[in-house]
Design a protein around this motif. Structure first.
Motif, PDB file in Angstrom:
ATOM      1  N   GLU A  37     -43.347 -98.406  85.430  1.00 52.13           N
ATOM      2  CA  GLU A  37     -44.517 -97.520  85.491  1.00 52.13           C
ATOM      3  C   GLU A  37     -44.697 -96.674  84.223  1.00 52.13           C
ATOM      4  O   GLU A  37     -45.404 -95.671  84.225  1.00 52.13           O
ATOM      5  N   ARG A  38     -44.090 -97.105  83.116  1.00 55.46           N
ATOM      6  CA  ARG A  38     -44.111 -96.294  81.883  1.00 55.46           C
ATOM      7  C   ARG A  38     -45.518 -95.996  81.376  1.00 55.46           C
ATOM      8  O   ARG A  38     -45.787 -94.891  80.918  1.00 55.46           O
ATOM      9  N   ALA A  39     -46.431 -96.951  81.434  1.00 60.34           N
ATOM     10  CA  ALA A  39     -47.782 -96.715  80.920  1.00 60.34           C
ATOM     11  C   ALA A  39     -48.499 -95.652  81.748  1.00 60.34           C
ATOM     12  O   ALA A  39     -49.171 -94.772  81.190  1.00 60.34           O
ATOM     13  N   GLN A  40     -48.339 -95.714  83.072  1.00 60.15           N
ATOM     14  CA  GLN A  40     -48.986 -94.723  83.929  1.00 60.15           C
ATOM     15  C   GLN A  40     -48.396 -93.331  83.698  1.00 60.15           C
ATOM     16  O   GLN A  40     -49.127 -92.346  83.595  1.00 60.15           O
ATOM     17  N   THR A  41     -47.069 -93.253  83.637  1.00 56.26           N
ATOM     18  CA  THR A  41     -46.426 -91.956  83.413  1.00 56.26           C
ATOM     19  C   THR A  41     -46.790 -91.402  82.049  1.00 56.26           C
ATOM     20  O   THR A  41     -47.104 -90.217  81.921  1.00 56.26           O
ATOM     21  N   ALA A  42     -46.781 -92.243  81.034  1.00 51.25           N
ATOM     22  CA  ALA A  42     -47.157 -91.785  79.688  1.00 51.25           C
ATOM     23  C   ALA A  42     -48.594 -91.287  79.669  1.00 51.25           C
ATOM     24  O   ALA A  42     -48.897 -90.260  79.040  1.00 51.25           O
ATOM     25  N   GLY A  43     -49.489 -91.987  80.359  1.00 50.00           N
ATOM     26  CA  GLY A  43     -50.891 -91.545  80.429  1.00 50.00           C
ATOM     27  C   GLY A  43     -51.031 -90.195  81.111  1.00 50.00           C
ATOM     28  O   GLY A  43     -51.783 -89.327  80.645  1.00 50.00           O
ATOM     29  N   LYS A  44     -50.292 -90.004  82.205  1.00 51.72           N
ATOM     30  CA  LYS A  44     -50.329 -88.705  82.901  1.00 51.72           C
ATOM     31  C   LYS A  44     -49.764 -87.601  82.008  1.00 51.72           C
ATOM     32  O   LYS A  44     -50.321 -86.501  81.937  1.00 51.72           O
ATOM     33  N   LEU A  45     -48.637 -87.893  81.329  1.00 47.79           N
ATOM     34  CA  LEU A  45     -48.052 -86.885  80.433  1.00 47.79           C
ATOM     35  C   LEU A  45     -49.010 -86.547  79.294  1.00 47.79           C
ATOM     36  O   LEU A  45     -49.119 -85.383  78.894  1.00 47.79           O
ATOM     37  N   ALA A  46     -49.709 -87.541  78.768  1.00 43.72           N
ATOM     38  CA  ALA A  46     -50.678 -87.291  77.688  1.00 43.72           C
ATOM     39  C   ALA A  46     -51.800 -86.372  78.174  1.00 43.72           C
ATOM     40  O   ALA A  46     -52.211 -85.445  77.468  1.00 43.72           O
ATOM     41  N   SER A  47     -52.280 -86.597  79.390  1.00 44.03           N
ATOM     42  CA  SER A  47     -53.341 -85.739  79.959  1.00 44.03           C
ATOM     43  C   SER A  47     -52.848 -84.316  80.151  1.00 44.03           C
ATOM     44  O   SER A  47     -53.544 -83.350  79.824  1.00 44.03           O
ATOM     45  N   ILE A  48     -51.639 -84.177  80.688  1.00 36.68           N
ATOM     46  CA  ILE A  48     -51.069 -82.842  80.892  1.00 36.68           C
ATOM     47  C   ILE A  48     -50.872 -82.144  79.551  1.00 36.68           C
ATOM     48  O   ILE A  48     -51.194 -80.966  79.401  1.00 36.68           O
ATOM     49  N   ALA A  49     -50.358 -82.883  78.580  1.00 36.97           N
ATOM     50  CA  ALA A  49     -50.118 -82.292  77.255  1.00 36.97           C
ATOM     51  C   ALA A  49     -51.412 -81.787  76.643  1.00 36.97           C
ATOM     52  O   ALA A  49     -51.468 -80.668  76.103  1.00 36.97           O
ATOM     53  N   ARG A  50     -52.468 -82.580  76.692  1.00 36.85           N
ATOM     54  CA  ARG A  50     -53.754 -82.152  76.122  1.00 36.85           C
ATOM     55  C   ARG A  50     -54.290 -80.912  76.838  1.00 36.85           C
ATOM     56  O   ARG A  50     -54.776 -79.977  76.214  1.00 36.85           O
TER      57      ARG A  50
END
Length: 195
Positions: A60-73
């Motif tokens: 699930e790395r792509a989904q988790t990375a996408g969520k982390l990117a949204s939170i970071a922004r």
């Protein structure tokens, strides 16, 4: 003051004492076992903290990375993807973090590299890293099994480095106080954020 905010305050002091290099002062390193929900932790991080997402090939790395990117922004954080420049580009991460053995190309505006001694620091400098994450400083629960460098040796390495050095390994609100005036430009942790 929470232990995370105490850690952030100490990291800012180290960064300021190091001349304020243009790098984050505080880094949260994810770990699949020790921080199974990195998004929950990311939502609590102080502004300007860098998240280093180490997915170790998780499905699930792509989904988790996408969520982390949204939170970071949304929260004013920075996101680095460990050893996966393609994923970093796909989610619009701020950069890549490389383990010592895989130091490679820059992706994004920030590149950090791990080191476990003088040779790793030299490699990070040669690669043009913005910062080097030196570990482990103190005893840690890391699966790497590396013995701690100890405060004296780690300090010698940090002071001799031409690249800003971030301390990792057994770093928490208590041990961070021992790092002042020893050449470090910031702090990184895993367990200190999971508490």
């Amino acid at each position: 003051m929470s232990s995370v905010h105490a850690l952030a305050a100490q990291a800012q002091r180290l960064n300021r004492d190091a001349g304020g290099p243009a790098i984050p002062a505080l880094f949260f390193f994810t770990d699949p076992k020790r921080t199974p929900d990195p998004c929950a932790i990311a939502r609590r991080l102080p502004r300007a903290t860098a998240i280093v997402y180490r997915h170790f090939g998780a499905a699930e790395r792509a989904q988790t990375a996408g969520k982390l990117a949204s939170i970071a922004r949304a929260r004013g954080l920075l996101l680095l993807i460990a050893a996966d420049p393609e994923l970093a580009q796909r989610v619009g991460a701020d950069g890549v973090h490389w383990p010592e053995r895989l130091t490679a190309a820059r992706v994004g505006r920030l590149m950090t590299v791990s080191a476990h001694g003088a040779e790793g620091l030299a490699r990070a400098e040669a690669a043009g890293a913005d910062a080097c994450v030196l570990a482990p400083i103190f005893p840690t629960r890391s699966a790497s099994g590396r013995p701690p460098l100890g405060l004296f040796r780690a300090s010698q390495l940090a002071r001799a480095a031409r690249t800003p050095v971030i301390a990792l390994g057994g770093v928490n609100a208590d041990t961070a106080r021992r790092l002042g005036g020893r050449g470090f430009a910031g702090l990184a942790a895993v367990d200190a954020f999971a508490a």
